[in-house]
Design a protein around this motif. Structure first.
Motif, PDB file in Angstrom:
ATOM      1  N   ARG A 299       2.382   6.551  -6.921  1.00  0.00           N
ATOM      2  CA  ARG A 299       1.403   7.518  -7.423  1.00  0.00           C
ATOM      3  C   ARG A 299       1.962   8.941  -7.301  1.00  0.00           C
ATOM      4  O   ARG A 299       1.814   9.770  -8.185  1.00  0.00           O
ATOM      5  CB  ARG A 299       0.089   7.369  -6.640  1.00  0.00           C
TER       6      ARG A 299
ATOM      7  N   SER B 248      -6.092  -5.979  -6.632  1.00  0.00           N
ATOM      8  CA  SER B 248      -7.407  -5.408  -6.335  1.00  0.00           C
ATOM      9  C   SER B 248      -7.331  -3.921  -6.012  1.00  0.00           C
ATOM     10  O   SER B 248      -8.344  -3.266  -5.838  1.00  0.00           O
ATOM     11  CB  SER B 248      -8.044  -6.155  -5.161  1.00  0.00           C
ATOM     12  N   HIS B 249      -6.102  -3.390  -5.905  1.00  0.00           N
ATOM     13  CA  HIS B 249      -5.927  -1.983  -5.505  1.00  0.00           C
ATOM     14  C   HIS B 249      -6.496  -1.051  -6.576  1.00  0.00           C
ATOM     15  O   HIS B 249      -6.117  -1.134  -7.737  1.00  0.00           O
ATOM     16  CB  HIS B 249      -4.433  -1.712  -5.301  1.00  0.00           C
ATOM     17  N   MET B 250      -7.409  -0.175  -6.151  1.00  0.00           N
ATOM     18  CA  MET B 250      -8.089   0.680  -7.111  1.00  0.00           C
ATOM     19  C   MET B 250      -7.179   1.772  -7.669  1.00  0.00           C
ATOM     20  O   MET B 250      -7.535   2.449  -8.631  1.00  0.00           O
ATOM     21  CB  MET B 250      -9.321   1.327  -6.468  1.00  0.00           C
ATOM     22  N   ASP B 251      -6.031   2.001  -7.033  1.00  0.00           N
ATOM     23  CA  ASP B 251      -5.133   3.046  -7.509  1.00  0.00           C
ATOM     24  C   ASP B 251      -3.942   2.478  -8.273  1.00  0.00           C
ATOM     25  O   ASP B 251      -2.965   3.173  -8.514  1.00  0.00           O
ATOM     26  CB  ASP B 251      -4.658   3.914  -6.328  1.00  0.00           C
TER      27      ASP B 251
ATOM     28  N   ASP C  88     -11.855  -5.354 -11.363  1.00  0.00           N
ATOM     29  CA  ASP C  88     -12.698  -4.347 -10.722  1.00  0.00           C
ATOM     30  C   ASP C  88     -12.493  -2.939 -11.229  1.00  0.00           C
ATOM     31  O   ASP C  88     -13.445  -2.200 -11.424  1.00  0.00           O
ATOM     32  CB  ASP C  88     -12.480  -4.375  -9.207  1.00  0.00           C
ATOM     33  N   ASN C  89     -11.234  -2.536 -11.400  1.00  0.00           N
ATOM     34  CA  ASN C  89     -11.034  -1.195 -11.941  1.00  0.00           C
ATOM     35  C   ASN C  89     -10.455  -1.261 -13.354  1.00  0.00           C
ATOM     36  O   ASN C  89      -9.815  -0.332 -13.811  1.00  0.00           O
ATOM     37  CB  ASN C  89     -10.178  -0.325 -11.005  1.00  0.00           C
TER      38      ASN C  89
ATOM     39  N   ARG D 239       0.835  -1.197   0.000  1.00  0.00           N
ATOM     40  CA  ARG D 239       0.000   0.000   0.000  1.00  0.00           C
ATOM     41  C   ARG D 239       0.878   1.259   0.000  1.00  0.00           C
ATOM     42  O   ARG D 239       0.663   2.178  -0.793  1.00  0.00           O
ATOM     43  CB  ARG D 239      -0.906  -0.003   1.241  1.00  0.00           C
TER      44      ARG D 239
ATOM     45  N   TRP E 104      -3.348  -7.982  -3.173  1.00  0.00           N
ATOM     46  CA  TRP E 104      -3.662  -6.622  -2.722  1.00  0.00           C
ATOM     47  C   TRP E 104      -3.362  -5.608  -3.809  1.00  0.00           C
ATOM     48  O   TRP E 104      -4.066  -4.604  -3.938  1.00  0.00           O
ATOM     49  CB  TRP E 104      -2.879  -6.292  -1.449  1.00  0.00           C
TER      50      TRP E 104
ATOM     51  N   ASN F 153      -2.968   0.908 -11.904  1.00  0.00           N
ATOM     52  CA  ASN F 153      -3.607   0.950 -13.217  1.00  0.00           C
ATOM     53  C   ASN F 153      -3.322  -0.271 -14.087  1.00  0.00           C
ATOM     54  O   ASN F 153      -4.000  -0.488 -15.086  1.00  0.00           O
ATOM     55  CB  ASN F 153      -3.168   2.206 -13.980  1.00  0.00           C
TER      56      ASN F 153
END
Lengths: 289, 329
Positions: A56, A222-225, A250-251, A49, A219, A227
């Motif tokens: 980012r 599935s992490h939405m941030d 998911d994203n 994380r 992790w 890409n």
């Protein structure tokens, strides 16, 4: 008098710094004959994380650099790898059980690969971009743009050439990356992190986690941030690869799928590894006045 | 850690401050008679409270509580009506994707934006707070500060965030600061007799010592402030955990002495959900659970809300969220 062994415990590489794992765990790394070499940090999901946050944060600056500048920075990494030749050769011999001559050759390949990708920084757009013909007074231009933060599962067998072949194509186009290194052979990745830290690569562009892909990758998938995710490193593990692809849906992450067996890294890599992580941007621009 | 002032009367007895606030000298004697703050002790206690592990259901509760305590703030020269409207809409529905997400406590804006915010918020229950009295420096004549306050109250502000005159406080003109707070409080009264709540901003980053923080807390509480607030957000350091802890000790002792509860609002510099939860732990441990309520504890923040929402989404979906899924401001 005999010296006391210095039993090293390496750390992670996140945001340009070398933190310990948030979990506090580390694991033993052995050479191919089973002898203890060093301890490596066992990254947890929270380290992943933090690495994504760092990646980012670095994305704006890195993707905003000129392609020429990114090429220079990649060349610089290659230069520093030359400087650290003995250390990398030793790491390769320990992790991959290579003879001195073969380890030298593997290192040559890794450095050459980096130089090869560095050269692509300001050439890829010419090859995969286009000035599209349109029926109107406009320019219509398609150019590749970086996808964003990319999670890379580094190859398990080829601990340096494979690692460089996985990282370089992602960052050369302006992406930032979170890498999970080979679990059994993390030490070349650790040395590579030390090279990055002393090179001109801005902190956070490459983040290297040592540890188990099976634990951390879900992790990241599935992490939405995040890409995009490169699953080439878990070649052969169909079950894990499938579950990661599902989590990545998911994203709508870009997924570079895992092949049935680890590819031959010494072969000509082609453009696929770079084009997998770019988005085509098309702009209409009025022509003439 | 108890810090009841030496001059405190027996508990339950009505507290009359007229003796203390009779003159600058008596006020000075009282404030300087407050026990000093052990700086090293305060820092280490705040740090140790910050190590508590808040997980699962307790974390879910803390995140929702923190969201309900947020004073969503925009105090920029570049604020536009559009931005204030967007912020007000966000305060009412912080996470449009999740109807179970609670609303924020208030929107905090400059006085000229109160009407705009009020228009959007209506009777949603989300308050409008306005910074007044020549925010953030507080360097203006008293009548200008009072006019500033009245304007904001007339425009419909439910809460007024005033700044104290730090120059006067630091040079020992305590009575001047006291009287200014009293005057601003009077200016908060609406024609219908109801009164806007008054938050008193200390700008603790400019007050130099923890002793001063304790003194100014008592000064503001005696002057009738409903809330004491750490900072404007324009000065570094803004809110810190030890400073907030000292203010929480002050409100706790003030209630012990007078029976009156005063709220606390740290503002500025609280950016992560983890930080917010640390503050809530300190509130609970120092002041007590009575303060764990948006009526008595607030966060002055802008970016914090998105962090709380991301953590909340992580708890409900089981996967890490990203800033792409929440509004920028």
């Amino acid at each position: 008098m005999s010296r006391i062994d210095v039993r090293k415990t390496y750390k992670l590489f996140i945001g340009g710094a070398f933190p310990r794992s948030e979990s506090g765990y580390s694991y033993q790394v052995h050479d191919t004959k089973g002898a203890f070499v060093a301890n490596a940090a066992l990254a947890s999901r929270k380290d992943a994380r933090d690495a994504v946050v760092a990646a980012r944060k670095a994305f704006g600056g890195w993707s905003g650099k000129t392609a020429y500048n990114r090429a220079q920075i990649l060349y610089r990494i290659a230069e520093l790898m030359e400087d650290r030749r003995p250390q990398l050769v030793q790491a390769l011999r320990q992790s991959e059980g290579l003879t001195a001559a073969r380890a030298e050759r593997a290192l040559d390949d890794a450095i050459d690969r980096l130089v090869w990708y560095a050269g692509w920084a300001d050439k890829l757009t010419q090859v995969i971009g286009n000035a599209n013909p349109v029926a109107g007074p406009y320019f219509n231009l398609s150019t590749p743009e970086p996808t964003g933060v990319v999670a890379v599962l580094a190859p398990q067998e080829s601990s340096l050439l494979g690692l460089v072949s996985a990282i370089a194509p992602v960052i050369v186009t302006g992406n930032t990356v979170v890498v999970i290194s080979s679990f059994e052979r993390p030490l070349p990745a650790v040395t590579f992190a030390e090279i990055l830290a002393t090179s001109d690569v801005p902190g956070g562009v490459v983040n290297i986690l040592t540890g188990s892909a099976a634990t951390i990758a879900p992790w990241l998938a599935s992490h939405m941030d995040v890409n995009a995710i490169d699953l080439v490193g878990i070649a052969g593990d169909t079950e894990l690869a499938t579950s990661l692809e599902v989590a990545a849906a998911d994203n709508l992450k870009r997924v570079r799928r895992a092949p049935a067996a680890e590819p031959d890294w010494s072969a000509d890599p082609g453009l696929d590894a770079m084009t997998a992580f770019v988005e085509t941007k098309t702009v209409w621009h009025p022509m003439g006045v | 850690m108890s810090t009841s002032p030496s001059a405190a009367p027996a508990q339950g007895q009505a507290w009359d401050f007229s003796d203390v606030t009779r003159s600058n000298d008596s006020l000075r004697r009282f404030l300087h008679g407050l026990p000093g703050v052990d700086q090293v002790g305060a820092d280490s206690r705040a740090a140790s409270l910050g190590t508590r592990s808040i997980k699962t259901t307790a974390k879910a509760y803390a995140l929702d509580l923190a969201i309900r305590m947020v004073d969503l703030t925009t105090l920029e020269g570049q604020d536009t009506h559009g931005k204030v409207r967007a912020l007000a809409a966000k305060a009412m529905r912080p996470d449009p994707a999740d109807p179970t997400c609670p609303a924020a406590a208030a929107v905090c804006v400059y006085p000229d934006m109160v009407g705009v915010a009020k228009e959007v918020l209506g009777d949603s229950g989300v308050h409008v707070a306005a910074v007044a009295t020549a925010f953030p420096s507080g360097r203006a004549a008293l009548d200008i500060k009072l006019a500033d306050t009245r304007d904001a109250v007339e425009a419909g502000a439910d809460e007024i965030d005033m700044v104290i005159d730090r120059g006067a406080f630091l040079s020992g003109h305590y009575l001047q600061v006291f009287e200014e707070i009293v005057a601003v409080k009077e200016a908060c009264v609406r024609p219908d007799g109801h009164s806007a709540h008054l938050k008193v901003i200390f700008e603790t980053g400019e007050l130099q010592t923890y002793d001063n923080v304790r003194r100014v807390s008592w000064l503001a509480m005696m002057a009738g402030g409903h809330f004491i607030k750490t900072s404007t957000g324009k000065v570094q350091p803004a809110a810190t955990l030890p400073v907030t802890m000292i203010m929480l000790e002050a409100v706790r002792d003030f209630r012990e002495a007078t029976g009156q509860m005063v709220g606390v609002k740290p503002a500025g510099g609280i950016r992560t959900a983890k930080d917010a939860i640390k503050y809530l732990v300190v509130v609970n441990e120092v002041a007590g659970p009575d303060w764990l309520d948006p009526d008595w504890f607030r966060f002055g923040a802008s970016t914090l809300l998105n962090e709380l929402l991301m953590q909340r989404t992580k708890m409900t979906t089981g996967r890490y969220s990203g800033p792409d899924y929440f509004t920028v401001d």
